[in-house]
Design a protein around this motif. Structure first.
Motif, PDB file in Angstrom:
ATOM      1  N   GLY A 140      -5.491  25.835  -2.164  1.00 35.14           N
ATOM      2  CA  GLY A 140      -6.734  26.497  -2.124  1.00 35.14           C
ATOM      3  C   GLY A 140      -7.661  26.349  -1.402  1.00 35.14           C
ATOM      4  O   GLY A 140      -7.679  25.167  -0.628  1.00 35.14           O
ATOM      5  N   PRO A 141      -8.906  26.966  -1.379  1.00 37.21           N
ATOM      6  CA  PRO A 141      -9.818  27.102  -0.603  1.00 37.21           C
ATOM      7  C   PRO A 141     -10.711  25.870  -0.439  1.00 37.21           C
ATOM      8  O   PRO A 141     -11.041  25.360   0.573  1.00 37.21           O
ATOM      9  CB  PRO A 141     -10.693  28.161  -0.588  1.00 37.21           C
ATOM     10  CG  PRO A 141     -10.390  28.625  -2.233  1.00 37.21           C
ATOM     11  CD  PRO A 141      -8.906  28.330  -2.213  1.00 37.21           C
ATOM     12  N   GLN A 142     -10.766  25.184  -1.715  1.00 37.32           N
ATOM     13  CA  GLN A 142     -11.834  24.300  -1.700  1.00 37.32           C
ATOM     14  C   GLN A 142     -11.132  22.833  -1.032  1.00 37.32           C
ATOM     15  O   GLN A 142     -11.661  22.041  -0.120  1.00 37.32           O
ATOM     16  CB  GLN A 142     -12.393  23.850  -2.950  1.00 37.32           C
ATOM     17  CG  GLN A 142     -13.203  22.625  -2.993  1.00 37.32           C
ATOM     18  CD  GLN A 142     -13.795  22.217  -4.327  1.00 37.32           C
ATOM     19  OE1 GLN A 142     -14.042  23.092  -5.287  1.00 37.32           O
ATOM     20  NE2 GLN A 142     -13.572  20.829  -4.809  1.00 37.32           N
ATOM     21  N   VAL A 143      -9.945  22.589  -1.525  1.00 39.03           N
ATOM     22  CA  VAL A 143      -9.300  21.374  -0.952  1.00 39.03           C
ATOM     23  C   VAL A 143      -8.911  21.571   0.619  1.00 39.03           C
ATOM     24  O   VAL A 143      -9.077  20.661   1.344  1.00 39.03           O
ATOM     25  CB  VAL A 143      -8.096  21.186  -1.854  1.00 39.03           C
ATOM     26  CG1 VAL A 143      -7.054  20.182  -1.114  1.00 39.03           C
ATOM     27  CG2 VAL A 143      -7.997  20.809  -3.121  1.00 39.03           C
ATOM     28  N   THR A 144      -8.483  22.742   0.932  1.00 43.02           N
ATOM     29  CA  THR A 144      -8.340  22.893   2.428  1.00 43.02           C
ATOM     30  C   THR A 144      -9.627  22.754   3.178  1.00 43.02           C
ATOM     31  O   THR A 144      -9.709  22.311   4.221  1.00 43.02           O
ATOM     32  CB  THR A 144      -7.846  24.492   2.650  1.00 43.02           C
ATOM     33  OG1 THR A 144      -6.763  24.465   1.988  1.00 43.02           O
ATOM     34  CG2 THR A 144      -7.522  24.799   4.029  1.00 43.02           C
ATOM     35  N   ALA A 145     -10.707  23.167   2.571  1.00 46.10           N
ATOM     36  CA  ALA A 145     -12.071  22.933   3.270  1.00 46.10           C
ATOM     37  C   ALA A 145     -12.177  21.274   3.682  1.00 46.10           C
ATOM     38  O   ALA A 145     -12.839  21.261   4.449  1.00 46.10           O
ATOM     39  CB  ALA A 145     -13.289  23.333   2.664  1.00 46.10           C
ATOM     40  N   GLU A 146     -11.759  20.685   2.537  1.00 42.81           N
ATOM     41  CA  GLU A 146     -12.004  19.322   2.667  1.00 42.81           C
ATOM     42  C   GLU A 146     -11.348  18.569   3.652  1.00 42.81           C
ATOM     43  O   GLU A 146     -11.707  17.856   4.631  1.00 42.81           O
ATOM     44  CB  GLU A 146     -11.480  18.473   1.437  1.00 42.81           C
ATOM     45  CG  GLU A 146     -12.445  18.853   0.114  1.00 42.81           C
ATOM     46  CD  GLU A 146     -11.861  17.962  -0.947  1.00 42.81           C
ATOM     47  OE1 GLU A 146     -11.548  16.806  -0.715  1.00 42.81           O
ATOM     48  OE2 GLU A 146     -11.935  18.435  -2.155  1.00 42.81           O
ATOM     49  N   VAL A 147     -10.072  19.108   4.031  1.00 44.44           N
ATOM     50  CA  VAL A 147      -8.933  18.544   5.280  1.00 44.44           C
ATOM     51  C   VAL A 147      -9.663  19.304   6.369  1.00 44.44           C
ATOM     52  O   VAL A 147      -9.766  18.586   7.572  1.00 44.44           O
ATOM     53  CB  VAL A 147      -7.714  19.006   5.013  1.00 44.44           C
ATOM     54  CG1 VAL A 147      -6.804  18.649   6.000  1.00 44.44           C
ATOM     55  CG2 VAL A 147      -7.329  18.537   3.771  1.00 44.44           C
ATOM     56  N   ARG A 148     -10.387  20.516   6.594  1.00 46.13           N
ATOM     57  CA  ARG A 148     -10.972  20.974   7.482  1.00 46.13           C
ATOM     58  C   ARG A 148     -12.201  20.252   7.984  1.00 46.13           C
ATOM     59  O   ARG A 148     -12.539  20.100   9.222  1.00 46.13           O
ATOM     60  CB  ARG A 148     -11.296  22.563   7.384  1.00 46.13           C
ATOM     61  CG  ARG A 148     -10.135  23.560   7.400  1.00 46.13           C
ATOM     62  CD  ARG A 148     -10.498  24.967   7.184  1.00 46.13           C
ATOM     63  NE  ARG A 148     -11.534  25.552   8.131  1.00 46.13           N
ATOM     64  CZ  ARG A 148     -11.823  26.698   7.944  1.00 46.13           C
ATOM     65  NH1 ARG A 148     -11.831  27.434   6.859  1.00 46.13           N
ATOM     66  NH2 ARG A 148     -12.618  27.386   9.016  1.00 46.13           N
ATOM     67  N   PHE A 149     -12.826  19.626   7.002  1.00 45.76           N
ATOM     68  CA  PHE A 149     -14.058  18.711   7.309  1.00 45.76           C
ATOM     69  C   PHE A 149     -13.468  17.386   8.006  1.00 45.76           C
ATOM     70  O   PHE A 149     -14.186  17.124   8.984  1.00 45.76           O
ATOM     71  CB  PHE A 149     -14.579  18.368   6.179  1.00 45.76           C
ATOM     72  CG  PHE A 149     -15.570  17.134   6.193  1.00 45.76           C
ATOM     73  CD1 PHE A 149     -16.700  17.320   6.795  1.00 45.76           C
ATOM     74  CD2 PHE A 149     -15.185  15.868   5.880  1.00 45.76           C
ATOM     75  CE1 PHE A 149     -17.521  16.244   7.000  1.00 45.76           C
ATOM     76  CE2 PHE A 149     -15.985  14.828   6.033  1.00 45.76           C
ATOM     77  CZ  PHE A 149     -17.246  14.930   6.366  1.00 45.76           C
ATOM     78  N   LEU A 150     -12.305  16.987   7.600  1.00 50.65           N
ATOM     79  CA  LEU A 150     -11.878  15.978   8.082  1.00 50.65           C
ATOM     80  C   LEU A 150     -11.532  15.907   9.552  1.00 50.65           C
ATOM     81  O   LEU A 150     -11.625  15.277  10.548  1.00 50.65           O
ATOM     82  CB  LEU A 150     -10.561  14.949   7.385  1.00 50.65           C
ATOM     83  CG  LEU A 150     -11.157  14.796   5.977  1.00 50.65           C
ATOM     84  CD1 LEU A 150      -9.735  14.407   5.247  1.00 50.65           C
ATOM     85  CD2 LEU A 150     -11.757  13.650   6.169  1.00 50.65           C
ATOM     86  N   ARG A 151     -10.769  17.265   9.806  1.00 48.92           N
ATOM     87  CA  ARG A 151     -10.568  17.754  11.140  1.00 48.92           C
ATOM     88  C   ARG A 151     -11.658  17.784  12.156  1.00 48.92           C
ATOM     89  O   ARG A 151     -11.826  17.249  13.232  1.00 48.92           O
ATOM     90  CB  ARG A 151      -9.634  18.867  11.327  1.00 48.92           C
ATOM     91  CG  ARG A 151      -9.331  19.424  12.522  1.00 48.92           C
ATOM     92  CD  ARG A 151      -8.430  20.871  12.680  1.00 48.92           C
ATOM     93  NE  ARG A 151      -9.220  21.777  12.073  1.00 48.92           N
ATOM     94  CZ  ARG A 151      -8.716  22.919  11.729  1.00 48.92           C
ATOM     95  NH1 ARG A 151      -7.394  23.408  12.103  1.00 48.92           N
ATOM     96  NH2 ARG A 151      -9.395  23.769  11.133  1.00 48.92           N
TER      97      ARG A 151
END
Length: 557
Positions: A140-151
């Motif tokens: 989902g978009p929220q969890v994916t955004a968390e990983v994009r933040f880490l990247r």
């Protein structure tokens, strides 16, 4: 989503799909799409675990990277490249790999420590790319955004340390391309702008259940830090100081965070930020925007807060609450002078007092230090600043203020006691060897100082002074009435020393290289000497350039 965080269970299940990461990574691959033990929550936990762990087993064993496991940790590799060459600290064991070169600002493109950091950043980005490419639909978009933040966070450190990155934003077998300078800055800026609305609302994870996950506050903090350094990263093409201020305003004005100000059981508000229960002490948690989670039992490691606590303590020293003494890092006299302009004025035990001391327990050491007026509390009182967290007492041996001409051991300077494994509630530590203390990667105190500098650079001295005085009031230090470059760079040191950022701040103020500001062993000599400006940026590891024709070397190497 249920609590996935690493104080419960962490499972690493990811396969490598990126070649040429500056070393043969030698990773044992498990395909999460075919493994019967694969679980999305475990996979997400692994993304966060890259910040605080180094492998699949614990302190050592089954490492992510085929190199010294403790030295390959995300935080430790970044910290050493940021603080070891600065005016803050010295590593006692100069025979350790690449330590003299980093200490003296004399590294080359074969630097082992630069390679350790570069490899860790590249490896972690690979894991994030796999998650983003393969799991976005399920997550989902929220969890994916968390990983994009880490990247984005990792690409930020590539930009800050190397001014370029082996760049990929998807998971496949193609070689990374080079993205550098303004191009990389713009990509991170745009990436953060895109994901911020998708993240949980600011302050959503400021609680014990989800503490440590990235929400909008974490992204805003990274965005502010990126913007404050914009002129450095873009060779002056961009000066996003207003953007830095705006993101700080979002955080401060949200009312979701608060400075840790109230003393508790003898610990100051500032000290509580760096203690073993800073993930349970509500006051500390309210200041910490994004931590690297640590726990002595669940996250055994030698590259996170265990490194910070153990590297700064030796047998016989009080205040640490760990049985793992490394006797490595101690304060350069230049750091002490930020609190005591005449360093000899710091309360310290004499050689005779240390020699005559016969006690053995920690309580006896503290009692004797108190009787001599040389405890850390005495240091703080004499400095007039709660942040003067140094130890010059009798515990562990007689300390000098500087090494003289040669760095010979741990007692060559004041001991740093900023990080401790004690708990404010007096509770027991979880493990004798590994630390429980979370690492506040972003915290509100730093946001106040970021805004103060942005305001100063925008010509708003009055508000800069107000923000600096908020922090000085918390530290029970005298307030200031004016601000200039020196005020700011010194206040950065007092507020954030030994938090893995000093090199970046010195570079931004034009004081890391050259000869305008000298400190002990800068350039390899006692007293310091000027160094060439190419040392403002670390080299791309020669081994990566040999393996990836898309990468070019930084000037001067």
């Amino acid at each position: 989503m249920k609590n996935i965080f690493i104080k419960t269970a962490v499972v690493g299940l990811l396969a490598l799909g990126m070649s040429s990461c500056s070393d043969d990574l030698n990773i044992s691959s498990i395909d999460p799409h075919s493994s019967p033990s694969y679980d999305l929550n475990e996979l997400l936990a692994k993304q966060y675990a890259t910040l605080g762990l180094t492998g699949q087993q614990g302190g050592a064993g089954k490492p992510d990277l085929s190199m010294d496991e403790g030295e390959s940790a995300f935080y430790r590799t970044v910290f050493n490249l940021q603080d070891m060459p600065s005016d803050e600290c010295l590593w006692a064991w100069q025979g350790d790999t690449d330590v003299p070169a980093i200490t003296n600002l004399s590294w080359t493109s074969s630097s082992t420590r630069a390679n350790w950091c570069y490899s860790r950043l590249a490896y972690d980005v690979t894991l994030y790319n796999q998650f983003i490419t393969k799991e976005a639909e399920n997550a989902g978009p929220q969890v994916t955004a968390e990983v994009r933040f880490l990247r984005a966070l990792h690409y930020y450190y590539f930009l800050d340390l190397f001014h370029k990155a082996p760049f990929k934003d998807k998971f496949d077998t193609s070689l990374p391309v080079e993205k550098s300078g303004k191009d990389l800055y713009d990509w991170i800026d745009q990436e953060l702008t895109e994901i911020e609305p998708q993240l949980a609302e600011i302050g959503s994870y400021d609680d014990s259940k989800n503490f440590g996950r990235a929400d909008q506050g974490a992204a805003y903090a990274l965005h502010a830090q990126l913007a404050l350094n914009s002129a450095v990263y873009t060779d002056g093409k961009v000066k996003d100081y207003q953007k830095a201020k705006d993101y700080c305003d979002k955080i401060i004005n949200s009312g979701k965070y608060a400075l840790s100000t109230q003393a508790k059981n003898g610990w100051t508000g500032y000290e509580q930020l760096f203690m073993g229960d800073n993930d349970q002490n509500q006051q500390a948690m309210k200041e910490i925007i994004f931590p690297i989670r640590q726990d002595g039992n669940s996250t055994e490691e030698y590259g996170g807060s265990t490194f910070l606590v153990s590297s700064t303590c030796g047998a016989g020293m009080p205040y640490r609450n760990i049985n793992n003494y490394w006797t490595c890092y101690f304060a350069r006299e230049d750091l002490v002078k930020k609190f005591f302009p005449t360093a000899a004025n710091i309360p310290h035990a004499t050689e005779k007092q240390v020699k005559d001391y016969t006690g053995t327990t920690e309580s006896q050491v503290i009692a004797y230090d108190d009787s001599l007026g040389v405890s850390t509390k005495d240091v703080q009182k004499k400095a007039g600043d709660d942040r003067a967290l140094f130890y010059m007492g009798v515990g562990g041996g007689y300390r000098t203020l500087n090494p003289g001409k040669t760095i010979s051991g741990f007692l060559n300077g004041a001991s740093i006691v900023k990080w401790t494994n004690y708990r404010t509630d007096g509770g027991a530590r979880h493990n004798d060897t590994y630390s429980d203390t979370d690492i506040p990667l972003f915290r509100l105190g730093v946001i106040y100082l970021t805004r103060a500098e942005a305001e100063w650079r925008l010509g708003d001295d009055d508000n800069a002074i107000k923000d600096i005085n908020v922090l000085r009031a918390r530290a029970h230090a005298n307030t200031i009435a004016s601000v200039d470059k020196q005020t700011l760079i010194d206040e950065w040191c007092r507020e954030t020393f030994f938090e893995g950022r000093r090199r970046s701040d010195l570079v931004r103020f034009g004081e890391f290289t050259g000869s305008s500001y000298l400190w002990d062993f800068k350039g390899g000599v006692a007293g310091g000497t000027g160094v060439d400006s190419h040392y403002n940026v670390y080299p791309i590891p020669a081994i990566d350039i040999a393996g990836n024709p898309n990468m070019t070397q930084n000037p001067g190497y």
